[in-house]
Scaffold this motif. Structure first.
Motif, PDB file in Angstrom:
ATOM      1  N   GLU A 143       4.284  -0.509  -7.583  1.00 48.93           N
ATOM      2  CA  GLU A 143       4.943   0.513  -6.626  1.00 48.93           C
ATOM      3  C   GLU A 143       3.679   1.267  -5.727  1.00 48.93           C
ATOM      4  O   GLU A 143       3.405   2.190  -6.486  1.00 48.93           O
ATOM      5  CB  GLU A 143       6.174   1.448  -7.033  1.00 48.93           C
ATOM      6  CG  GLU A 143       6.726   2.362  -6.228  1.00 48.93           C
ATOM      7  CD  GLU A 143       7.602   3.572  -6.724  1.00 48.93           C
ATOM      8  OE1 GLU A 143       8.090   4.311  -6.408  1.00 48.93           O
ATOM      9  OE2 GLU A 143       7.826   3.378  -8.099  1.00 48.93           O
ATOM     10  N   PRO A 144       3.577   1.074  -4.612  1.00 50.04           N
ATOM     11  CA  PRO A 144       2.307   1.621  -4.092  1.00 50.04           C
ATOM     12  C   PRO A 144       2.405   3.170  -3.908  1.00 50.04           C
ATOM     13  O   PRO A 144       3.551   3.651  -3.549  1.00 50.04           O
ATOM     14  CB  PRO A 144       2.183   0.836  -2.601  1.00 50.04           C
ATOM     15  CG  PRO A 144       2.820  -0.373  -2.815  1.00 50.04           C
ATOM     16  CD  PRO A 144       3.925  -0.066  -3.755  1.00 50.04           C
ATOM     17  N   CYS A 145       1.566   3.905  -4.446  1.00 48.38           N
ATOM     18  CA  CYS A 145       1.540   5.451  -4.421  1.00 48.38           C
ATOM     19  C   CYS A 145       2.953   5.746  -5.055  1.00 48.38           C
ATOM     20  O   CYS A 145       3.059   6.925  -4.834  1.00 48.38           O
ATOM     21  CB  CYS A 145       1.707   6.011  -3.048  1.00 48.38           C
ATOM     22  SG  CYS A 145       0.016   5.605  -2.285  1.00 48.38           S
ATOM     23  N   GLY A 146       3.369   5.165  -5.859  1.00 50.14           N
ATOM     24  CA  GLY A 146       4.547   5.637  -6.903  1.00 50.14           C
ATOM     25  C   GLY A 146       4.288   6.776  -7.682  1.00 50.14           C
ATOM     26  O   GLY A 146       3.250   6.505  -8.369  1.00 50.14           O
ATOM     27  N   LEU A 147       5.000   7.694  -7.680  1.00 45.75           N
ATOM     28  CA  LEU A 147       4.749   8.832  -8.808  1.00 45.75           C
ATOM     29  C   LEU A 147       4.679   8.563 -10.197  1.00 45.75           C
ATOM     30  O   LEU A 147       5.486   7.687 -10.826  1.00 45.75           O
ATOM     31  CB  LEU A 147       5.803   9.968  -8.742  1.00 45.75           C
ATOM     32  CG  LEU A 147       6.028  10.697  -7.118  1.00 45.75           C
ATOM     33  CD1 LEU A 147       6.970  11.656  -7.333  1.00 45.75           C
ATOM     34  CD2 LEU A 147       4.679  11.015  -6.643  1.00 45.75           C
ATOM     35  N   GLY A 148       3.460   8.719 -11.082  1.00 46.29           N
ATOM     36  CA  GLY A 148       3.345   8.766 -12.158  1.00 46.29           C
ATOM     37  C   GLY A 148       2.369   7.159 -12.281  1.00 46.29           C
ATOM     38  O   GLY A 148       2.073   6.910 -13.575  1.00 46.29           O
ATOM     39  N   ARG A 149       2.324   6.582 -11.390  1.00 45.90           N
ATOM     40  CA  ARG A 149       1.503   5.298 -11.171  1.00 45.90           C
ATOM     41  C   ARG A 149      -0.056   5.564 -11.435  1.00 45.90           C
ATOM     42  O   ARG A 149      -0.366   6.434 -10.819  1.00 45.90           O
ATOM     43  CB  ARG A 149       1.807   4.462 -10.099  1.00 45.90           C
ATOM     44  CG  ARG A 149       3.270   3.912  -9.992  1.00 45.90           C
ATOM     45  CD  ARG A 149       3.740   2.916 -10.885  1.00 45.90           C
ATOM     46  NE  ARG A 149       4.658   2.181 -10.796  1.00 45.90           N
ATOM     47  CZ  ARG A 149       5.666   1.408 -11.559  1.00 45.90           C
ATOM     48  NH1 ARG A 149       4.856   1.044 -12.378  1.00 45.90           N
ATOM     49  NH2 ARG A 149       6.743   1.005 -11.445  1.00 45.90           N
ATOM     50  N   PRO A 150      -0.767   4.492 -11.772  1.00 46.05           N
ATOM     51  CA  PRO A 150      -2.287   4.839 -11.762  1.00 46.05           C
ATOM     52  C   PRO A 150      -2.629   4.942 -10.321  1.00 46.05           C
ATOM     53  O   PRO A 150      -2.189   4.018  -9.397  1.00 46.05           O
ATOM     54  CB  PRO A 150      -2.802   3.209 -12.440  1.00 46.05           C
ATOM     55  CG  PRO A 150      -1.808   3.186 -13.392  1.00 46.05           C
ATOM     56  CD  PRO A 150      -0.319   3.509 -12.803  1.00 46.05           C
ATOM     57  N   ALA A 151      -3.622   5.817 -10.121  1.00 43.96           N
ATOM     58  CA  ALA A 151      -3.825   6.054  -8.703  1.00 43.96           C
ATOM     59  C   ALA A 151      -5.153   4.873  -8.168  1.00 43.96           C
ATOM     60  O   ALA A 151      -6.166   5.467  -8.305  1.00 43.96           O
ATOM     61  CB  ALA A 151      -4.368   7.522  -8.603  1.00 43.96           C
ATOM     62  N   HIS A 152      -4.592   3.924  -7.853  1.00 42.39           N
ATOM     63  CA  HIS A 152      -5.122   2.870  -7.227  1.00 42.39           C
ATOM     64  C   HIS A 152      -5.030   2.989  -5.938  1.00 42.39           C
ATOM     65  O   HIS A 152      -4.001   2.819  -5.612  1.00 42.39           O
ATOM     66  CB  HIS A 152      -5.255   1.533  -7.803  1.00 42.39           C
ATOM     67  CG  HIS A 152      -5.264   1.538  -9.352  1.00 42.39           C
ATOM     68  ND1 HIS A 152      -6.152   2.102 -10.059  1.00 42.39           N
ATOM     69  CD2 HIS A 152      -4.440   0.623 -10.160  1.00 42.39           C
ATOM     70  CE1 HIS A 152      -5.949   1.928 -11.309  1.00 42.39           C
ATOM     71  NE2 HIS A 152      -4.887   0.962 -11.635  1.00 42.39           N
ATOM     72  N   LEU A 153      -6.136   3.263  -4.978  1.00 43.46           N
ATOM     73  CA  LEU A 153      -5.797   3.630  -3.536  1.00 43.46           C
ATOM     74  C   LEU A 153      -6.868   3.209  -2.681  1.00 43.46           C
ATOM     75  O   LEU A 153      -8.103   3.507  -3.078  1.00 43.46           O
ATOM     76  CB  LEU A 153      -5.225   5.090  -3.575  1.00 43.46           C
ATOM     77  CG  LEU A 153      -5.326   5.652  -1.993  1.00 43.46           C
ATOM     78  CD1 LEU A 153      -3.830   5.204  -1.548  1.00 43.46           C
ATOM     79  CD2 LEU A 153      -5.105   7.281  -2.225  1.00 43.46           C
ATOM     80  N   THR A 154      -6.696   2.910  -1.705  1.00 39.70           N
ATOM     81  CA  THR A 154      -7.581   2.301  -0.387  1.00 39.70           C
ATOM     82  C   THR A 154      -7.159   3.016   0.989  1.00 39.70           C
ATOM     83  O   THR A 154      -5.815   2.891   1.126  1.00 39.70           O
ATOM     84  CB  THR A 154      -7.729   0.868  -0.319  1.00 39.70           C
ATOM     85  OG1 THR A 154      -8.120   0.274  -1.481  1.00 39.70           O
ATOM     86  CG2 THR A 154      -8.763   0.386   0.775  1.00 39.70           C
ATOM     87  N   LEU A 155      -8.098   3.673   1.354  1.00 36.24           N
ATOM     88  CA  LEU A 155      -7.841   4.471   2.756  1.00 36.24           C
ATOM     89  C   LEU A 155      -8.725   3.861   3.717  1.00 36.24           C
ATOM     90  O   LEU A 155     -10.049   3.738   3.640  1.00 36.24           O
ATOM     91  CB  LEU A 155      -8.364   5.975   2.607  1.00 36.24           C
ATOM     92  CG  LEU A 155      -7.247   6.851   1.688  1.00 36.24           C
ATOM     93  CD1 LEU A 155      -7.831   8.279   1.446  1.00 36.24           C
ATOM     94  CD2 LEU A 155      -5.885   6.946   2.237  1.00 36.24           C
ATOM     95  N   VAL A 156      -7.911   3.113   4.771  1.00 40.86           N
ATOM     96  CA  VAL A 156      -8.705   2.324   5.808  1.00 40.86           C
ATOM     97  C   VAL A 156      -8.495   2.979   7.179  1.00 40.86           C
ATOM     98  O   VAL A 156      -7.557   3.451   7.429  1.00 40.86           O
ATOM     99  CB  VAL A 156      -7.916   0.940   5.786  1.00 40.86           C
ATOM    100  CG1 VAL A 156      -8.675  -0.018   6.747  1.00 40.86           C
ATOM    101  CG2 VAL A 156      -7.787   0.405   4.318  1.00 40.86           C
ATOM    102  N   ASP A 157      -9.698   3.027   7.980  1.00 41.79           N
ATOM    103  CA  ASP A 157      -9.578   3.211   9.267  1.00 41.79           C
ATOM    104  C   ASP A 157      -9.279   2.156  10.196  1.00 41.79           C
ATOM    105  O   ASP A 157     -10.110   1.297  10.443  1.00 41.79           O
ATOM    106  CB  ASP A 157     -10.912   3.917   9.576  1.00 41.79           C
ATOM    107  CG  ASP A 157     -10.890   4.468  11.178  1.00 41.79           C
ATOM    108  OD1 ASP A 157     -10.044   4.201  11.886  1.00 41.79           O
ATOM    109  OD2 ASP A 157     -12.176   5.087  11.544  1.00 41.79           O
TER     110      ASP A 157
END
Length: 437
Positions: free
Chosen positions: A368-382
């Motif tokens: 679940e992308p950005c799901g609460l309680g999930r490990p914070a694996h995240l990519t921010l793209v321009d």
């Protein structure tokens, strides 16, 4: 305690909203104090938030070929490209055909700290295609190997392939096949066709790939086990996989960034940068691959990141090694080949570059992308940035995209809440670990 508040990010390209990270997991933004001494606030207006990318097909070269890449340099290249997990292929020296080697690769990834390095175990001992490798040991080791492949070599023996499928089926593993009939591709250098004849280079027929895919799908259906097809490159391969899925076969498939965007015409320069296995094909093949991703026939995009030292590419075409770099550029290629023409939206990008490869590889935390309680694996793209493609972090320079300007740029990457890329630059090792030790 560490906290990060990411202001007004477009999660999966949707309406901008705040995203918060606390102690390595996603939390409700209300749980984070934007004025707190331990809180970092990132202005993400105009940026797209994607789940950390997952590459099911990477060559990190260590052990044995550290002149081309190491687990550390490959991890840094992956982080720069927005990846938080890399599945490392087994064709190292020694081959990752035993628990000792796979657990070592896993440990090196943990020590580097930039991504989750998941070793892929060999199907056969020494990649020789004669005897099954120590699959049970690798599956039961610390690395908990779930994907097995002789990539770089086809498991061409039908009986060995059947036994491998049966074996991994007992614990829910998957065999990832490099589909290349060795007899049909002896001395082959590029796609077989009018151009190969004109250039005088030995041709690589599409049927060499398609015949193995068809055989292995039948074996997977017979055994009831899971089969993954590496680097599809032809229209015929897409058609075979599409028909198999319609029958309910347990088959998944990947395409590389380079097969989506580049074509055989580039080999007319005799530049070994464009020599790859399987070879670059014709534009109608590339179009079929793009449409195959769009309709779900092809499940994922995987880089087949294949670093080589300069001496392996700075030579005659027929003497050069096969392979291209991909980790630092994959997202931009997907943007160019699939997002701009409308084949995928950003939620689709997350599907083919994160959630689905994680599922195929048995990797938890990406459901679940950005799901609460999930490990914070995240990519921010321009998405509005454009860039000339340079590889900054790999030890190798076999970059086939240097002639292109591509869209999109990774600005920030978080792996389990730890920021590995900030303002487009990979975080230094000391900073990653909280300072010198």
């Amino acid at each position: 305690m560490s906290e990060t508040l990411i202001r007004q990010a477009g999660v999966l390209g949707g309406t901008p909203r705040d995203v918060a990270v606390k102690d390595g997991v996603f939390v409700d933004p209300g749980e984070v104090d934007p004025g707190g001494a331990q809180t970092r606030v990132i202005d993400a207006e105009g940026l797209i938030a994607l789940p950390g990318l997952v590459d099911l097909h990477t060559h990190l070269r260590q052990p044995g070929m550290e002149q081309a890449e190491t687990v550390l340099s490959g991890s840094q290249a992956g982080a720069a490209g927005g990846f938080t997990a890399l599945f490392a292929m087994a064709n190292t020296q020694p081959v990752a055909d035993s628990v000792g080697v796979t657990d070592m690769v896993h440990r090196l990834g943990q020590e580097a700290g930039y991504v989750d390095v998941r070793p892929i175990g060999a199907v056969s001992k020494g990649l020789a295609g004669e005897e099954l490798a120590g699959i049970a040991g690798m599956a039961g080791g610390v690395a908990n190997v779930r994907v097995f492949s002789d990539d770089g070599h086809c498991v061409s023996d039908s009986l060995l392939m059947r036994r491998a499928l049966e074996y991994v089926g007992t614990f829910g593993g998957v065999i990832a096949q490099h589909a290349q009939d060795p007899r049909l591709t002896e001395d082959a250098q590029m796609n077989e066709g009018a151009l190969s004849s004109r250039l005088g280079l030995a041709g690589w027929p599409a049927v060499a790939e398609e015949a193995i895919i068809a055989r292995d799908i039948l074996l997977a259906e017979y055994t009831g086990s899971r089969l993954h097809i590496c680097h599809l490159s032809t229209k015929g391969s897409v058609d075979i996989v599409r028909a198999a899925k319609a029958r309910g076969a347990k088959v998944s498939a990947e395409v590389t960034p380079h097969h989506l965007l580049l074509t055989e015409d580039l080999t007319a320069s005799f530049d070994p940068l464009y020599k790859v296995n399987p070879p670059l094909r014709q534009e109608d093949d590339a179009q079929a691959l793009r449409l195959g991703v769009a309709d779900g026939t092809i499940d994922i995009v995987a880089t087949d990141h294949a670093p080589h030292p300069s001496e392996s590419k700075d030579c005659a075409f027929d003497e050069a090694a096969f392979g291209m770099l991909g980790l630092e550029v994959a997202l931009s290629v997907v943007h160019k080949a699939l997002v701009e023409p409308g084949h995928l939206d950003w939620a689709g990008v997350a599907r083919v570059l994160s959630t689905t490869p994680a599922r195929i590889g048995g990797l938890a935390g990406y459901e679940e992308p950005c799901g609460l309680g999930r490990p914070a694996h995240l990519t921010l793209v321009d998405p509005d940035a454009t860039r000339e493609i340079q590889m900054r972090y790999s030890r190798s320079g076999n970059n086939p995209y240097s002639h292109l300007t591509l869209p999109g740029e990774v600005v920030h990457t978080f792996f389990g809440g730890t920021q590995t890329v900030s303002e487009g630059a990979v975080v230094a090792p000391d900073a990653l670990r909280g300072g010198p030790r």
